[in-house]
Design an enzyme around this catalytic site. Sequence first.
Site, PDB file in Angstrom:
ATOM      1  N   LYS A 127      44.009   3.257  40.385  1.00 18.03           N
ATOM      2  CA  LYS A 127      45.119   3.634  41.277  1.00 18.03           C
ATOM      3  C   LYS A 127      46.048   4.557  40.505  1.00 18.03           C
ATOM      4  CE  LYS A 127      46.099   2.354  45.530  1.00 18.03           C
ATOM      5  NZ  LYS A 127      45.027   2.167  46.513  1.00 18.03           N
ATOM      6  N   GLY A 239      51.514  -3.171  64.371  1.00 19.21           N
ATOM      7  CA  GLY A 239      51.472  -1.873  63.684  1.00 19.21           C
ATOM      8  C   GLY A 239      50.771  -0.857  64.564  1.00 19.21           C
ATOM      9  N   GLY A 241      50.347   2.563  63.468  1.00 22.07           N
ATOM     10  CA  GLY A 241      50.164   3.753  62.641  1.00 22.07           C
ATOM     11  C   GLY A 241      48.700   4.142  62.666  1.00 22.07           C
ATOM     12  N   ASN A 242      48.232   4.752  61.591  1.00 22.45           N
ATOM     13  CA  ASN A 242      46.837   5.199  61.539  1.00 22.45           C
ATOM     14  C   ASN A 242      45.886   4.041  61.832  1.00 22.45           C
ATOM     15  OD1 ASN A 242      44.236   5.372  59.880  1.00 22.45           O
ATOM     16  ND2 ASN A 242      44.850   7.508  59.998  1.00 22.45           N
TER      17      ASN A 242
HETATM   18  P1  NAD Z   1      51.070   3.850  58.757  1.00 22.80           P
HETATM   19  O1  NAD Z   1      52.247   4.184  57.936  1.00 22.80           O
HETATM   20  O2  NAD Z   1      50.306   4.920  59.448  1.00 22.80           O
HETATM   21  O3  NAD Z   1      51.483   2.785  59.909  1.00 22.80           O
HETATM   22  C1  NAD Z   1      52.227   1.633  59.653  1.00 22.80           C
HETATM   23  C2  NAD Z   1      52.668   1.056  60.988  1.00 22.80           C
HETATM   24  O4  NAD Z   1      53.373  -0.151  60.759  1.00 22.80           O
HETATM   25  C3  NAD Z   1      53.617   1.955  61.766  1.00 22.80           C
HETATM   26  O5  NAD Z   1      53.304   1.904  63.133  1.00 22.80           O
HETATM   27  C4  NAD Z   1      54.991   1.294  61.557  1.00 22.80           C
HETATM   28  O6  NAD Z   1      55.882   1.522  62.625  1.00 22.80           O
HETATM   29  C5  NAD Z   1      54.546  -0.150  61.527  1.00 22.80           C
HETATM   30  N1  NAD Z   1      55.558  -1.012  60.937  1.00 22.80           N
HETATM   31  C6  NAD Z   1      56.382  -0.774  59.887  1.00 22.80           C
HETATM   32  N2  NAD Z   1      57.200  -1.807  59.694  1.00 22.80           N
HETATM   33  C7  NAD Z   1      56.859  -2.742  60.622  1.00 22.80           C
HETATM   34  C8  NAD Z   1      57.322  -4.026  60.936  1.00 22.80           C
HETATM   35  N3  NAD Z   1      58.326  -4.575  60.258  1.00 22.80           N
HETATM   36  N4  NAD Z   1      56.727  -4.676  61.936  1.00 22.80           N
HETATM   37  C9  NAD Z   1      55.722  -4.127  62.648  1.00 22.80           C
HETATM   38  N5  NAD Z   1      55.238  -2.918  62.403  1.00 22.80           N
HETATM   39  C10 NAD Z   1      55.810  -2.235  61.413  1.00 22.80           C
HETATM   40  O7  NAD Z   1      50.117   3.002  57.789  1.00 22.80           O
HETATM   41  P2  NAD Z   1      48.568   2.745  57.933  1.00 22.80           P
HETATM   42  O8  NAD Z   1      47.817   3.761  57.160  1.00 22.80           O
HETATM   43  O9  NAD Z   1      48.251   2.508  59.361  1.00 22.80           O
HETATM   44  O10 NAD Z   1      48.430   1.388  57.088  1.00 22.80           O
HETATM   45  C11 NAD Z   1      48.745   0.126  57.667  1.00 22.80           C
HETATM   46  C12 NAD Z   1      48.297  -0.977  56.724  1.00 22.80           C
HETATM   47  O11 NAD Z   1      46.902  -0.835  56.470  1.00 22.80           O
HETATM   48  C13 NAD Z   1      48.965  -0.973  55.342  1.00 22.80           C
HETATM   49  O12 NAD Z   1      49.077  -2.300  54.899  1.00 22.80           O
HETATM   50  C14 NAD Z   1      47.949  -0.235  54.481  1.00 22.80           C
HETATM   51  O13 NAD Z   1      48.077  -0.604  53.109  1.00 22.80           O
HETATM   52  C15 NAD Z   1      46.670  -0.772  55.072  1.00 22.80           C
HETATM   53  N6  NAD Z   1      45.499   0.060  54.793  1.00 22.80           N
HETATM   54  C16 NAD Z   1      45.436   1.330  55.248  1.00 22.80           C
HETATM   55  C17 NAD Z   1      44.303   2.101  54.998  1.00 22.80           C
HETATM   56  C18 NAD Z   1      44.155   3.476  55.547  1.00 22.80           C
HETATM   57  O14 NAD Z   1      43.045   4.034  55.477  1.00 22.80           O
HETATM   58  N7  NAD Z   1      45.192   4.064  56.137  1.00 22.80           N
HETATM   59  C19 NAD Z   1      43.252   1.560  54.229  1.00 22.80           C
HETATM   60  C20 NAD Z   1      43.348   0.251  53.769  1.00 22.80           C
HETATM   61  C21 NAD Z   1      44.483  -0.494  54.066  1.00 22.80           C
END
Ligand code: NAD
Length: 437
Positions: A127, A239, A241-242
């Site tokens: 990392k 959530g 997000g992505n």
């Molecule tokens: P992102 O930033 O695109 O989305 C995060 C989402 O969480 C957003 O919709 C935000 O509004 C929401 N959020 C933030 N605070 C919140 C709360 N208190 N309550 C409810 N929702 C809340 O992030 P992402 O890429 O979608 O990642 C989400 C999770 O998945 C993280 O834990 C990340 O570590 C994990 N993850 C992501 C990937 C990836 O490929 N993107 C891979 C492995 C793990």
Amino acid sequence: MSLSKPNASAATATKKGSISLNNKELNSFEMAQTQLDTAAKMLHLEPGIHAILREPMRELHVSIPVRMDNGKIKVFKGFRVQHNNARGPCKGGIRFHPDETIDTIKALAAWMTWKCAVVDIPFGGSKGGVICNPREMSSSEVERLSRGYIDAVWEFIGPDVDIPAPDVYTNSQVMAWMMDEYSKLKGCYSPAVITGKPLALGGSAGRNDATSRGGLFTIIEAAKHLNIDLSTATVAVQGCGNVGSNLAILINSISGSKIVAISDSKGGIYNEHGLDPNKVLQHKVETGSVINYLGSENISNNELLQLDVDILCPAALENQITQVNASKIRARIVAELANGPTTPEADEVLHDNGVFVIPDFLCNAGGVTVSYFEWVQNTYNYYWEEQEIHQKLNKKMSKAFHNVLSESLKRKVNMRIVAYIVAVSRVAEAMKWRGWV
Ligand code: NAD
């Protein structure tokens, strides 16, 4: 990520990035070491292997001077941590974040080792990070910082050494600048040094929704195991997000499951008859949040977690299911798309209540798996169609899920502990064959 341990009854989430275990506050890396210790004990791991795995192999601290737009030089602190490369080159993202710490990076590097091992991809774990706030920097400042990071670490990374990827606040553009800088320093085009690149520079088809799609493949297998019909199942997603939005769209369109609730940082929405995830996403783009979506009821994030649904997908933050709400979780499957959504104590409660948890580093390994496919395609210089990526991802995720499930049934311990046992024993076996112990 959390590992439920038999004596972890006093574990609670405290401030961000740390957890209190038996009244001792642990930082993320100490937590990762504690998780390893538990798996090592159950595996009767050789003390030499255990000692090696408790520490990262290499920890690089760099200072990166960047000329800012105002003409002044600002020096940023950066890190690259390589935890273990017994099974192959290290693999792990680069984070740009103002609160970055070396302990978080060390913990995340170790977790990458276990994640790659549990899905059986031939990589170790690493990392990287830079303490900075890209939201307060111009695009050209971020570009100079990205190139500066590579100038500082390039002799320690490479397609056969350590392969970075995007992570918090880094994206495909940052990866493109970094790949370009590395290629200049090496004197040849080197796309396999980094993954998560744009398609035009050797990125892989299917990378955008890979984490969610991989998670869906594990949910499909878990549903088969539990005799849950996904076409009539109800789903709540925390959530949007992505990961959360893609999961909602995919499980609805592929499996026909009903999304009854979804949330973001501002709150959640609920409709017992089902929500159209594409329309909810459109509403979020237009208004900045999912809340107040027509025909739905606004609910809090905590209410969402406690809904009577078949599948709950935490896809936002760590430490969401805690000792406070664990006993109120009514879902039959908790699919941990987010990293570390469940505290160790909550984990035990879920297990005791018969909730089937697909642990984070198995459930969300689809992203790193397609990153591995990207590296393979770059190395071959031959590219697969998106459909082929989906098939290969399904095969990898389903196989990993069933390996963990069958071991869990055999040993009569929960999926998370077994995922650690599978991962640690694979790394230990490689170390033994290589003659490290
Ligand atoms: P992102 O930033 O695109 O989305 C995060 C989402 O969480 C957003 O919709 C935000 O509004 C929401 N959020 C933030 N605070 C919140 C709360 N208190 N309550 C409810 N929702 C809340 O992030 P992402 O890429 O979608 O990642 C989400 C999770 O998945 C993280 O834990 C990340 O570590 C994990 N993850 C992501 C990937 C990836 O490929 N993107 C891979 C492995 C793990």
